[in-house]
Design a protein around this motif. Structure first.
Motif, PDB file in Angstrom:
ATOM      1  N   VAL A 204       0.393  -1.434   0.204  1.00 12.47           N
ATOM      2  CA  VAL A 204       0.172  -0.383  -0.099  1.00 12.47           C
ATOM      3  C   VAL A 204       0.777   0.753   0.136  1.00 12.47           C
ATOM      4  O   VAL A 204       0.646   2.168  -0.916  1.00 12.47           O
ATOM      5  CB  VAL A 204      -1.180  -0.129   1.587  1.00 12.47           C
ATOM      6  N   THR A 205       2.437   1.607   1.241  1.00 16.49           N
ATOM      7  CA  THR A 205       2.713   2.514   0.384  1.00 16.49           C
ATOM      8  C   THR A 205       3.115   2.528  -0.706  1.00 16.49           C
ATOM      9  O   THR A 205       3.952   3.725  -0.443  1.00 16.49           O
ATOM     10  CB  THR A 205       3.354   2.475   2.460  1.00 16.49           C
ATOM     11  N   GLY A 206       4.247   0.842  -0.587  1.00 15.93           N
ATOM     12  CA  GLY A 206       4.842   1.077  -1.964  1.00 15.93           C
ATOM     13  C   GLY A 206       3.940   1.925  -3.112  1.00 15.93           C
ATOM     14  O   GLY A 206       5.059   2.904  -3.867  1.00 15.93           O
ATOM     15  N   LEU A 207       2.840   1.609  -3.054  1.00 19.78           N
ATOM     16  CA  LEU A 207       2.211   2.343  -4.537  1.00 19.78           C
ATOM     17  C   LEU A 207       1.765   3.760  -4.247  1.00 19.78           C
ATOM     18  O   LEU A 207       2.254   5.122  -4.688  1.00 19.78           O
ATOM     19  CB  LEU A 207       0.946   1.355  -4.835  1.00 19.78           C
ATOM     20  N   VAL A 208       1.276   4.175  -2.638  1.00 20.24           N
ATOM     21  CA  VAL A 208       1.256   5.571  -2.857  1.00 20.24           C
ATOM     22  C   VAL A 208       2.689   6.719  -2.416  1.00 20.24           C
ATOM     23  O   VAL A 208       2.489   7.924  -2.607  1.00 20.24           O
ATOM     24  CB  VAL A 208       0.608   5.341  -1.300  1.00 20.24           C
TER      25      VAL A 208
END
Length: 494
Positions: A204-208
């Motif tokens: 999730v954070t890698g995408l954001v």
């Protein structure tokens, strides 16, 4: 004549079939679940069904959704039977059927706006997912999130306006809740991955992070991603199972689930937005899931790999039939005793030898109908999670590795695409074309297989592993699977 499953026909089912004692109007949604395949409906949904049956926490019903076309077909079939599922638990001596009703709605894949609307709804306090081990965009060699995957790049380029991935949907839902001043939901992975909570957070954070690092920081600081260990052997459903349900229980269900009686769920107790009281129905809440997770992944999932590839090469169809093969059963037992369990750290209140015996008994259950082909599926994702980490630890510890190297060599031989009797093995991996090409070359040059650094990482740099793998693959081609296993068993220290 079988009764077509629906809310209206529950009263027509045979007395031996368990049915929900609660009604849909008594439930309200608290969980959005992404990926409502067999495992979810045999595991998480079954626990919730039992909780609702006890007249508890009925504000935690499930709204299903997905991101694949197969999820859309699943949703249509479940909607046609009022989101009910027949779960058939099978042990050697008996089978039991229960209709479960923990799911009350489904949002079709592709309707990003409707899915995000559900995620933003204040009633949604948990978003859970089962998207398989291969669905987390992990680089096989590094076991880290791959921000360069085309699906992730596309969601980032669209700035989460209409996300197509599970992680894009989750991120969009979280950020919209933040903008609305709503508490974030908890994100709960129910997939077979070491540290699945951390893996999900990284996705999730890698995408954001590709869009706005300030939002990444907010998610890291405010959103809970508890780790979990899940376990229940749940084969794919075929017409065989649907016909069995009609014959044995008189139910016509488009999407029944057949599974073993055994189930286990260990959860990190980190749910700031609240959670159902699942401990009342047998879920273990712990501070640290990692020891349980590692035990299961290395012994059960690694054990599955150990029997799958030799059985596949020997034209064995079912898992229980592989366990009836004395040689394969001995290979599994020896491998676990000599090479796997010695590098599994202690697990609280658990006897690893006893856990191993339970695994062997579960594999041998003749009623499950689990197939060898299912266990062989997606080796390019599963080997780096279930076999290669054990190999690395064994190499560091200086303990034996010949059996683990043999498992990897048998996987290579399987990817050649032909059993020892000459039967074709159909594509069984997202990377099948590449794997098949490498396996063809490795027949005469074994080290060719190890050139797949995205899978093996730096393992081929270890001379002991490289030598053991090449020796095993050469022996398989020269003398066959059985002779190779016999050599391994004969070489064990007395």
């Amino acid at each position: 004549m079988a009764v077509r499953l629906s809310r209206a026909t529950l009263g027509q089912l045979r007395p031996a079939v368990g049915i929900p004692g609660y009604r849909p109007e008594e439930l309200s949604p608290g969980i959005v679940h992404i990926g409502v395949g067999n495992f979810h409906r045999a595991h998480q949904a079954a626990y919730l069904d039992e909780l609702f049956e006890r007249e508890r926490d009925r504000d935690w019903a499930v709204v299903g959704t997905g991101v694949r076309e197969s999820d859309a077909a699943m949703g249509r079939d479940l909607a046609a039977q009022d989101f009910l599922t027949t779960v058939v638990t099978q042990e050697a001596e008996r089978s039991q059927a229960r209709v479960t009703g923990a799911m009350i709605d489904f949002v079709p894949p592709g309707d990003s706006a409707a899915i995000i609307e559900r995620l933003v709804n204040p009633r949604t306090r948990i978003v859970s997912l089962t998207v398989t081990e291969g669905g987390y965009y992990i680089d096989p060699a590094t076991q880290a999130f791959d921000p360069g995957h085309p699906d992730i790049v596309a969601d980032a380029a669209d700035r989460l306006a209409s996300p197509k991935t599970a992680f894009g949907l989750i991120a969009a839902g979280l950020l919209k809740r933040r903008a609305a001043g709503l508490q974030p939901f908890t994100v709960m992975s129910c997939d077979n991955l070491p540290g699945n909570g951390h893996v999900t957070a990284d996705a999730v954070t890698g995408l954001v992070d590709l869009i706005d690092r300030v939002d990444t920081l907010w998610i890291r600081e405010n959103v809970a991603f508890p780790d979990s260990m899940v376990d229940r052997i749940t084969p794919a459903t075929s017409e065989r199972e649907r016909q069995s349900l009609r014959d044995d229980f008189g139910i016509a269900d488009s999407r029944p689930v057949f599974c073993e009686g055994f189930r286990q769920w260990v959860l990190e107790d980190h749910f700031p937005a609240g959670r159902p009281r699942l401990e009342d129905v047998g879920v273990q809440f712990v501070a640290d899931v990692a020891p349980f997770e590692l035990m299961k992944i290395r012994i059960l999932n690694g054990g599955h790999a150990a029997i799958a590839y030799p059985a596949g090469l020997l034209d064995i169809h079912f898992v229980h039939e592989a366990m009836q093969d004395a040689q394969i059963a001995r290979f599994l037992s020896a491998l676990l005793d000599d090479e796997v369990i010695p590098v599994v750290p202690p697990v609280p209140d658990t006897d690893l030898a006893g856990y191993k015996r339970t695994i062997e008994r579960r594999f041998a259950n003749p009623r499950i109908g689990d197939t060898i082909r299912r266990l062989c599926l997606d080796g390019s994702n599963r080997q780096p999670k279930f076999i290669l980490p054990t190999l690395r630890d064994a190499l560091r510890a200086g303990t034996p590795i010949d059996g683990l190297a043999l498992v990897s060599a048998l996987w290579c031989r399987y990817c050649y695409g032909e059993t020892e009797s000459g039967q074709a093995i159909g594509p069984n991996d997202p990377e099948w074309s590449r794997l098949n090409q490498q396996a063809q070359q490795a027949r005469s040059a074994p080290e060719t297989w190890l050139q797949m650094r995205d899978i093996y990482g730096n393992l081929p740099d270890d001379r002991r592993f490289r030598k053991a793998f090449c020796r095993a693959l050469q022996r398989i081609w020269q003398a066959g699977t059985r002779a190779s296993i016999d050599d391994y068993l004969a070489s064990r220290s007395p």
